[in-house]
Design a protein around this motif. Structure first.
Motif, mmCIF file in Angstrom:
data_model
loop_
_atom_site.group_PDB
_atom_site.id
_atom_site.type_symbol
_atom_site.label_atom_id
_atom_site.label_comp_id
_atom_site.label_asym_id
_atom_site.label_seq_id
_atom_site.Cartn_x
_atom_site.Cartn_y
_atom_site.Cartn_z
ATOM 1 N N ARG A 85 0.679 -1.166 0.178
ATOM 2 C CA ARG A 85 -0.046 0.272 -0.276
ATOM 3 C C ARG A 85 0.832 1.528 0.433
ATOM 4 N NH1 ARG A 85 -4.884 -1.118 -1.757
ATOM 5 N NH2 ARG A 85 -5.319 -3.173 -1.281
ATOM 6 N N SER A 86 1.851 1.024 0.411
ATOM 7 C CA SER A 86 3.010 2.413 -0.024
ATOM 8 C C SER A 86 4.304 1.959 0.027
ATOM 9 C CB SER A 86 2.370 2.909 1.418
ATOM 10 O OG SER A 86 3.654 2.095 2.551
ATOM 11 N N LEU A 87 5.591 2.759 -0.624
ATOM 12 C CA LEU A 87 6.376 2.597 -0.789
ATOM 13 C C LEU A 87 7.523 2.265 0.528
ATOM 14 C CD1 LEU A 87 7.662 4.985 -3.403
ATOM 15 C CD2 LEU A 87 7.265 2.964 -4.191
ATOM 16 N N GLU A 88 6.661 2.930 1.359
ATOM 17 C CA GLU A 88 7.554 1.819 2.310
ATOM 18 C C GLU A 88 7.639 -0.018 2.325
ATOM 19 O OE1 GLU A 88 5.564 4.718 2.387
ATOM 20 O OE2 GLU A 88 6.812 6.482 2.715
ATOM 21 N N SER A 89 6.590 -0.262 2.227
ATOM 22 C CA SER A 89 5.962 -1.060 2.917
ATOM 23 C C SER A 89 7.134 -2.233 1.981
ATOM 24 C CB SER A 89 4.451 -1.942 1.773
ATOM 25 O OG SER A 89 3.685 -1.093 3.545
ATOM 26 N N VAL A 90 7.193 -1.502 0.582
ATOM 27 C CA VAL A 90 7.710 -2.248 -0.175
ATOM 28 C C VAL A 90 9.813 -2.225 0.629
ATOM 29 C CG1 VAL A 90 9.831 -2.107 -2.549
ATOM 30 C CG2 VAL A 90 7.525 -1.200 -2.354
ATOM 31 N N GLY A 91 10.031 -1.637 0.625
ATOM 32 C CA GLY A 91 11.626 -1.451 1.737
ATOM 33 C C GLY A 91 11.324 -2.382 2.434
ATOM 34 N N ASN A 98 14.116 -5.012 3.224
ATOM 35 C CA ASN A 98 14.685 -5.020 3.624
ATOM 36 C C ASN A 98 14.706 -6.563 4.797
ATOM 37 O OD1 ASN A 98 16.015 -2.799 3.843
ATOM 38 N ND2 ASN A 98 14.730 -1.716 4.824
ATOM 39 N N PHE A 99 13.382 -7.176 4.916
ATOM 40 C CA PHE A 99 13.199 -8.173 5.560
ATOM 41 C C PHE A 99 13.456 -9.551 5.033
ATOM 42 C CE2 PHE A 99 11.513 -5.831 8.741
ATOM 43 C CZ PHE A 99 12.164 -5.958 10.044
ATOM 44 N N PRO A 138 18.936 -10.060 2.910
ATOM 45 C CA PRO A 138 19.145 -11.214 3.893
ATOM 46 C C PRO A 138 18.930 -12.482 2.213
ATOM 47 C CG PRO A 138 17.155 -10.284 4.918
ATOM 48 C CD PRO A 138 17.276 -10.070 3.671
ATOM 49 N N MET A 139 18.238 -12.663 2.209
ATOM 50 C CA MET A 139 18.352 -13.861 0.695
ATOM 51 C C MET A 139 19.687 -13.282 -0.285
ATOM 52 S SD MET A 139 15.725 -15.112 -2.222
ATOM 53 C CE MET A 139 14.065 -14.817 -0.514
ATOM 54 N N SER A 140 20.154 -11.981 0.295
ATOM 55 C CA SER A 140 21.843 -11.780 -0.655
ATOM 56 C C SER A 140 23.046 -12.523 -0.629
ATOM 57 C CB SER A 140 21.961 -10.419 -1.036
ATOM 58 O OG SER A 140 20.606 -9.918 -1.274
ATOM 59 N N PHE A 141 22.516 -12.480 0.837
ATOM 60 C CA PHE A 141 23.766 -13.279 1.830
ATOM 61 C C PHE A 141 23.309 -14.871 2.302
ATOM 62 C CE2 PHE A 141 24.415 -8.493 2.783
ATOM 63 C CZ PHE A 141 25.571 -7.996 2.535
#
Length: 269
Positions: A181-187, A191-192, A196-199
């Motif tokens: 519902r917002s770009l903050e949710s995309v962030g 982040n979660f 984490p999957m990148s590492f």
């Protein structure tokens, strides 16, 4: 017999229509994407280059020879290609849909297009796949320059895995773009889940060396199968290639496509 022939023709016609509609949706995104090819190709290079310099050339010089590849730098380069394709496929697709939904307010027009919901998902997913492959190609070029093993990175299996990886994370990007519902949710999702999957997605280590519990967690991540498969495709003989990695990524991509089509069919905005 006539009934079976008619059924086959109907299925063939349905498949052709689905493909044509998917390409139509993709073409709308491509018209915007083609003017930013250089920007898209370069946008995902920053993180992989930092990791290559810091871990491959810096830390890697003090590490023993890994199980796959002649050096730690060679070991992480396929993982960097997987990482960049994941990041751009997911991020580009998510922000594209969020921009249309939350800011441009043009997403409603897409929902009114008389095509199957699965075609809507596949068209958006294809655009994400193209984004991811653009960046992956730039990373692969860097990898070929650093290692000199050009043909290792031109392996058809290598690029098949990259395409499947882009399809998985572009499909995930479509789903996240439809639900947030917002770009903050995309962030928060980034982040979660993505960071984490990148590492933890076997980009920097061999998952077989982990303790039991951590090994289970790592093998639940689709990026792990991409990293393992890309290393095998680049450096190992065909007899040692983990064919299960292709199957896992294909199944995940199909599952995400079906769920994405469901979301499109019930989308209200």
């Amino acid at each position: 017999m006539d009934f079976q022939v008619g059924t086959l023709k109907a299925r063939k016609s349905y498949l052709q229509t689905l493909i044509a509609d998917s390409l139509t949706i993709f073409w709308g995104d491509w018209l915007e994407l083609r003017v930013r090819i250089a920007q898209v190709a370069a946008s995902g290079l920053v993180s992989p280059l930092i990791y290559i310099l810091a871990f491959g050339l810096g830390l890697g010089s003090s590490l023993p020879k890994p199980a796959v590849g002649d050096s730690y730098l060679e070991f992480i380069l396929p993982g960097m290609a997987a990482l960049s394709s994941m990041t751009i496929s997911f991020g580009g697709t998510t922000f594209s849909i969020c921009g249309d939904r939350l800011f441009a307010k043009t997403f409603e027009e897409l929902l009114l297009v008389p095509v199957h919901p699965l075609a809507l998902h596949m068209g958006k997913m294809l655009a994400g796949v193209v984004r991811g492959l653009m960046t992956s190609a730039a990373v692969v070029l860097v990898a070929a320059i650093f290692t000199g093993k050009v043909w290792s990175f031109l392996n058809p299996l290598f690029w098949l895995l990259l395409i499947l990886n882009c399809a998985v994370f572009a499909g995930l990007g479509v789903i996240v773009g439809l639900k947030v519902r917002s770009l903050e949710s995309v962030g928060l999702v980034n982040n979660f889940l993505i960071v984490p999957m990148s590492f933890l997605g076997a980009t920097f280590f061999e998952p077989g060396t982990l303790p039991g519990f951590l090994k289970v967690v790592v093998y639940l991540l689709p990026l792990t199968y991409t990293s393992i498969g890309l290393r095998a495709a680049a450096y190992l003989p065909l007899s040692q290639f983990p064919w299960y990695s292709i199957l896992v990524l294909f199944i995940v991509a199909i599952a995400l496509s079906l769920y994405g089509a469901y979301l499109f069919s019930h989308q209200q905005d």
